[in-house]
Enzyme design. Sequence first.
Site, PDB file in Angstrom:
ATOM      1  N   TRP A 102      57.773  33.372  39.431  1.00  0.00           N
ATOM      2  CA  TRP A 102      56.388  33.672  39.372  1.00  0.00           C
ATOM      3  C   TRP A 102      55.824  34.278  40.505  1.00  0.00           C
ATOM      4  O   TRP A 102      55.181  35.105  40.391  1.00  0.00           O
ATOM      5  CB  TRP A 102      55.693  32.543  38.455  1.00  0.00           C
ATOM      6  CG  TRP A 102      56.065  32.181  37.193  1.00  0.00           C
ATOM      7  CD1 TRP A 102      56.428  31.204  36.764  1.00  0.00           C
ATOM      8  CD2 TRP A 102      56.111  33.021  35.981  1.00  0.00           C
ATOM      9  NE1 TRP A 102      56.862  31.022  35.578  1.00  0.00           N
ATOM     10  CE2 TRP A 102      56.528  32.363  35.117  1.00  0.00           C
ATOM     11  CE3 TRP A 102      55.802  34.216  35.839  1.00  0.00           C
ATOM     12  CZ2 TRP A 102      56.829  32.797  33.806  1.00  0.00           C
ATOM     13  CZ3 TRP A 102      55.796  34.801  34.785  1.00  0.00           C
ATOM     14  CH2 TRP A 102      56.320  34.224  33.541  1.00  0.00           C
ATOM     15  N   ASP A 172      48.108  30.038  41.988  1.00  0.00           N
ATOM     16  CA  ASP A 172      48.506  30.163  40.806  1.00  0.00           C
ATOM     17  C   ASP A 172      48.979  28.659  40.230  1.00  0.00           C
ATOM     18  O   ASP A 172      49.934  27.928  40.637  1.00  0.00           O
ATOM     19  CB  ASP A 172      49.830  30.988  40.580  1.00  0.00           C
ATOM     20  CG  ASP A 172      50.263  30.942  39.059  1.00  0.00           C
ATOM     21  OD1 ASP A 172      50.019  30.260  38.338  1.00  0.00           O
ATOM     22  OD2 ASP A 172      51.199  31.763  38.954  1.00  0.00           O
ATOM     23  N   LYS A 196      50.129  26.400  29.255  1.00  0.00           N
ATOM     24  CA  LYS A 196      50.878  25.025  29.890  1.00  0.00           C
ATOM     25  C   LYS A 196      50.066  23.663  29.724  1.00  0.00           C
ATOM     26  O   LYS A 196      50.494  23.019  29.001  1.00  0.00           O
ATOM     27  CB  LYS A 196      51.370  25.381  31.095  1.00  0.00           C
ATOM     28  CG  LYS A 196      51.938  26.674  31.719  1.00  0.00           C
ATOM     29  CD  LYS A 196      52.828  27.210  30.850  1.00  0.00           C
ATOM     30  CE  LYS A 196      53.440  28.386  31.138  1.00  0.00           C
ATOM     31  NZ  LYS A 196      53.487  29.207  32.331  1.00  0.00           N
TER      32      LYS A 196
HETATM   33  C1  LIG Z   1      53.765  30.732  32.783  1.00  0.00           C
HETATM   34  C2  LIG Z   1      53.557  31.175  34.116  1.00  0.00           C
HETATM   35  C3  LIG Z   1      52.846  32.237  34.317  1.00  0.00           C
HETATM   36  C4  LIG Z   1      52.896  33.504  33.611  1.00  0.00           C
HETATM   37  O1  LIG Z   1      51.874  33.265  32.814  1.00  0.00           O
HETATM   38  P1  LIG Z   1      51.495  34.512  31.239  1.00  0.00           P
HETATM   39  O2  LIG Z   1      50.255  34.074  30.928  1.00  0.00           O
HETATM   40  O3  LIG Z   1      52.828  34.636  30.379  1.00  0.00           O
HETATM   41  O4  LIG Z   1      51.463  35.497  31.918  1.00  0.00           O
HETATM   42  C5  LIG Z   1      52.626  32.578  35.799  1.00  0.00           C
HETATM   43  N1  LIG Z   1      52.695  31.747  36.794  1.00  0.00           N
HETATM   44  C6  LIG Z   1      53.024  30.274  36.577  1.00  0.00           C
HETATM   45  C7  LIG Z   1      53.444  29.455  37.692  1.00  0.00           C
HETATM   46  C8  LIG Z   1      53.633  30.046  35.175  1.00  0.00           C
HETATM   47  O5  LIG Z   1      53.852  28.923  34.981  1.00  0.00           O
END
Ligand SMILES: *Cc1c(COP(=O)(O)O)cnc(C)c1O
Length: 360
Positions: A102, A172, A196
């Site tokens: 990511w 993030d 998540k």
């Molecule tokens: C799942 C995830 C993403 C991507 O998320 P989307 O909503 O599918 O764009 C980005 N960063 C992390 C750390 C993630 O776990």
Amino acid sequence: MAHRVYNFSAGPAVLPEKVLKQAADEMLDYQGCGMSVMELSHRSSVYQKIIDDAEAGLRKLMNIQANYKVLFLQGGASLQFLMIPMNLGKTKKADYVNTGEWATKAIKEARKFGMDVNVVASSESTTFNHFPKIDPAKVRKDADYLHITSNNTIYGTKCMDVPKVNIPIVADMSSNIMSEKFNVSDYGLIYAGAQKNIGPAGVVIVIIREDLLGLVQGLPTMLDYATHARAGSMFNTPATYGIYIAKLVFDHMLSLGGVEYFEKLNKEKAAIVYDAIDNSKLFKAHVKPGKDRSLMNIPFFTEKEELNKKFLKEAEAAGLVTLAGHRSVGGMRASVYNAMPIEGCKKLADFIKKFDRENS
Ligand SMILES: *Cc1c(COP(=O)(O)O)cnc(C)c1O
């Protein structure tokens, strides 16, 4: 009785059963208004209260100060990979920590947008099996921000200690928001896809310090944080139902004691699973014991591919599902987000022990 399994999916992921039941109860008639939340106008006072309560709940859970805006946006965390450089990249210079896929994607997107990206720390050479030390001296003093991925969903590392730097820190937190306590005020911007640890896919939460709004003029309307901040996340139709479920999750968390409660529970849950892996003959965790081990995502494997396959098959038959590892790591991955009950972790640990006895 509905048939429920223990779902270890990395995302979209398990939600609290209580929340799902409440949503079911309110499906046809939300609090006497005679319609489902899905059918409500986002301009109605009934919906306004839902989004206001969602924001208030999140503010309480994370102790978010008044000088931060909370935005409920769409486009996932992946669109934030662009919106962040677009909105904060005043001088088009930013520093990033590379801790996995990511983070790599975030870096790639910033570069694609034309940013001068400096990778200040990386664990790429060891398949991202630890969280690299960030040397504050390597962070450029004139960079627009420093980007960190606080939990690495695929590789199972995390870090909630922020380096002492004088530029805004952007995090993030898609896969570990509200899993443990931390200071929002250490960050300039926090973002998290909902699927998540918050609610259904389709909502991304952005928490941004007010002085970081409007730094760059002339941005496309929908890609400008200032648009959404001014309009209370209702410049256009927000993801109304997803925000409603997020509100129910926040209420549920608050009723149990908030983030403090979940931090304690998450530490217990993760320890149960890591202990079973560490004390086995067959299994190894991708990340060595230590404080950079994720509390949310636990990748593990055996040395033999056919044993991994056998494990996954037998686990599924036992009601322990979505345990396959990400294709880049292989093996298994147990995602044990806030909503995973401790019973699920105990059942998985017992299953690991049993499989270890039977196959070693
Ligand atoms: C799942 C995830 C993403 C991507 O998320 P989307 O909503 O599918 O764009 C980005 N960063 C992390 C750390 C993630 O776990």
